[in-house]
Design a protein around this motif. Structure first.
Motif, PDB file in Angstrom:
ATOM      1  N   ASN A   1       0.828  -1.201   0.000  1.00 22.37           N
ATOM      2  CA  ASN A   1       0.000   0.000   0.000  1.00 22.37           C
ATOM      3  C   ASN A   1       0.868   1.258   0.000  1.00 22.37           C
ATOM      4  O   ASN A   1       0.600   2.210  -0.735  1.00 22.37           O
ATOM      5  CB  ASN A   1      -0.934   0.014   1.205  1.00 22.37           C
ATOM      6  N   ALA A   2       1.898   1.265   0.821  1.00 18.72           N
ATOM      7  CA  ALA A   2       2.785   2.427   0.880  1.00 18.72           C
ATOM      8  C   ALA A   2       3.465   2.644  -0.467  1.00 18.72           C
ATOM      9  O   ALA A   2       3.616   3.775  -0.923  1.00 18.72           O
ATOM     10  CB  ALA A   2       3.821   2.247   1.990  1.00 18.72           C
ATOM     11  N   TRP A   3       3.857   1.544  -1.118  1.00 20.47           N
ATOM     12  CA  TRP A   3       4.476   1.672  -2.438  1.00 20.47           C
ATOM     13  C   TRP A   3       3.472   2.234  -3.449  1.00 20.47           C
ATOM     14  O   TRP A   3       3.821   3.088  -4.259  1.00 20.47           O
ATOM     15  CB  TRP A   3       5.026   0.345  -2.941  1.00 20.47           C
ATOM     16  N   SER A   4       2.239   1.798  -3.381  1.00 14.94           N
ATOM     17  CA  SER A   4       1.250   2.292  -4.332  1.00 14.94           C
ATOM     18  C   SER A   4       0.992   3.784  -4.117  1.00 14.94           C
ATOM     19  O   SER A   4       0.705   4.512  -5.072  1.00 14.94           O
ATOM     20  CB  SER A   4      -0.045   1.489  -4.268  1.00 14.94           C
ATOM     21  N   GLN A   5       1.140   4.275  -2.870  1.00 14.97           N
ATOM     22  CA  GLN A   5       0.991   5.708  -2.620  1.00 14.97           C
ATOM     23  C   GLN A   5       2.121   6.496  -3.282  1.00 14.97           C
ATOM     24  O   GLN A   5       1.888   7.572  -3.846  1.00 14.97           O
ATOM     25  CB  GLN A   5       0.952   5.998  -1.115  1.00 14.97           C
ATOM     26  N   ILE A   6       3.328   5.962  -3.230  1.00 15.17           N
ATOM     27  CA  ILE A   6       4.454   6.596  -3.939  1.00 15.17           C
ATOM     28  C   ILE A   6       4.168   6.586  -5.428  1.00 15.17           C
ATOM     29  O   ILE A   6       4.349   7.581  -6.130  1.00 15.17           O
ATOM     30  CB  ILE A   6       5.784   5.874  -3.644  1.00 15.17           C
ATOM     31  N   ASP A   7       3.714   5.447  -5.911  1.00 14.35           N
ATOM     32  CA  ASP A   7       3.431   5.289  -7.334  1.00 14.35           C
ATOM     33  C   ASP A   7       2.399   6.311  -7.812  1.00 14.35           C
ATOM     34  O   ASP A   7       2.541   6.898  -8.885  1.00 14.35           O
ATOM     35  CB  ASP A   7       2.931   3.863  -7.580  1.00 14.35           C
ATOM     36  N   VAL A   8       1.370   6.543  -7.012  1.00 11.44           N
ATOM     37  CA  VAL A   8       0.333   7.521  -7.363  1.00 11.44           C
ATOM     38  C   VAL A   8       0.946   8.912  -7.500  1.00 11.44           C
ATOM     39  O   VAL A   8       0.669   9.641  -8.462  1.00 11.44           O
ATOM     40  CB  VAL A   8      -0.792   7.529  -6.290  1.00 11.44           C
ATOM     41  N   GLN A   9       1.795   9.289  -6.545  1.00 11.99           N
ATOM     42  CA  GLN A   9       2.404  10.618  -6.588  1.00 11.99           C
ATOM     43  C   GLN A   9       3.403  10.745  -7.743  1.00 11.99           C
ATOM     44  O   GLN A   9       3.483  11.793  -8.392  1.00 11.99           O
ATOM     45  CB  GLN A   9       3.080  10.949  -5.252  1.00 11.99           C
ATOM     46  N   LEU A  10       4.151   9.673  -8.015  1.00  9.88           N
ATOM     47  CA  LEU A  10       5.084   9.711  -9.141  1.00  9.88           C
ATOM     48  C   LEU A  10       4.318   9.836 -10.457  1.00  9.88           C
ATOM     49  O   LEU A  10       4.744  10.549 -11.370  1.00  9.88           O
ATOM     50  CB  LEU A  10       5.970   8.456  -9.155  1.00  9.88           C
TER      51      LEU A  10
END
Length: 183
Positions: free
Chosen positions: A34-43
């Motif tokens: 989930n934390a990785w997907s949050q980074i992915d969304v911002q990137l």
């Protein structure tokens, strides 16, 4: 009879403990995802803003072709990155190329005064802050997960069920250098 009840209680406690530890590993692994997907969304948000920013700057600085090519190439690398390491490398490349783009923008006062450019720059700045927060949250979550995977007794269950350590999102070595300040 009493020995059998004691053994049954011990086995039951052991089973409950294993279930608890296993569920803890699953919970942390899902938090990492989930934390990785949050980074992915911002990137992704940043990658979506960049073409607008580049087009705005292009209108003012037509002869800065290499800067635009570098930004486009870095954005492409970010969009095609698959692993945490590839994402971190592409992110660092994009950050460096954006610094060049903003340096070019500094040379064009009429560009800096453009409302469209200022709005894009503000949105990009806000997105950079969100990326920084997301990276910190991701790395904190990876730390908790990796601790659980490595520490006794949960490491026994982790190895038994093939839980492996997650990768940290790290910055480029060049970004670690202390900037030189001169007056």
């Amino acid at each position: 009879m009493i020995i059998e009840i004691i053994i049954l209680i011990i086995v039951l406690i052991l089973v409950i403990y294993i279930i608890y530890q296993y569920n803890g590993l699953i919970r942390l692994r899902n938090r990492v995802k989930n934390a990785w997907s949050q980074i992915d969304v911002q990137l992704k948000r940043r990658a979506d803003l960049i073409p607008n920013l580049v087009e705005t700057v292009k209108g003012y600085a037509k002869h800065e072709k290499t800067v635009f090519e570098n930004v486009t190439k870095a954005r492409s690398s970010l969009m095609s990155a698959k692993t945490v390491k590839e994402n971190a490398e592409a992110n660092n490349m994009l950050t460096d190329s954006l610094k060049s783009l903003f340096a070019v923008a500094e040379n064009y006062p009429e560009l800096k005064a453009s409302e469209n450019f200022r709005q894009l720059q503000a949105q990009l700045s806000e997105t950079e802050d969100k990326i920084a927060y997301s990276r910190q949250f991701y790395n904190d979550t990876v730390l908790m997960f990796n601790n659980k995977v490595q520490m006794f007794p949960s490491n026994i269950l982790a190895s038994l069920f093939h839980f492996t350590e997650a990768e940290y999102f790290e910055i480029a070595e060049s970004d670690r250098a202390v900037p030189e300040v001169k007056f």
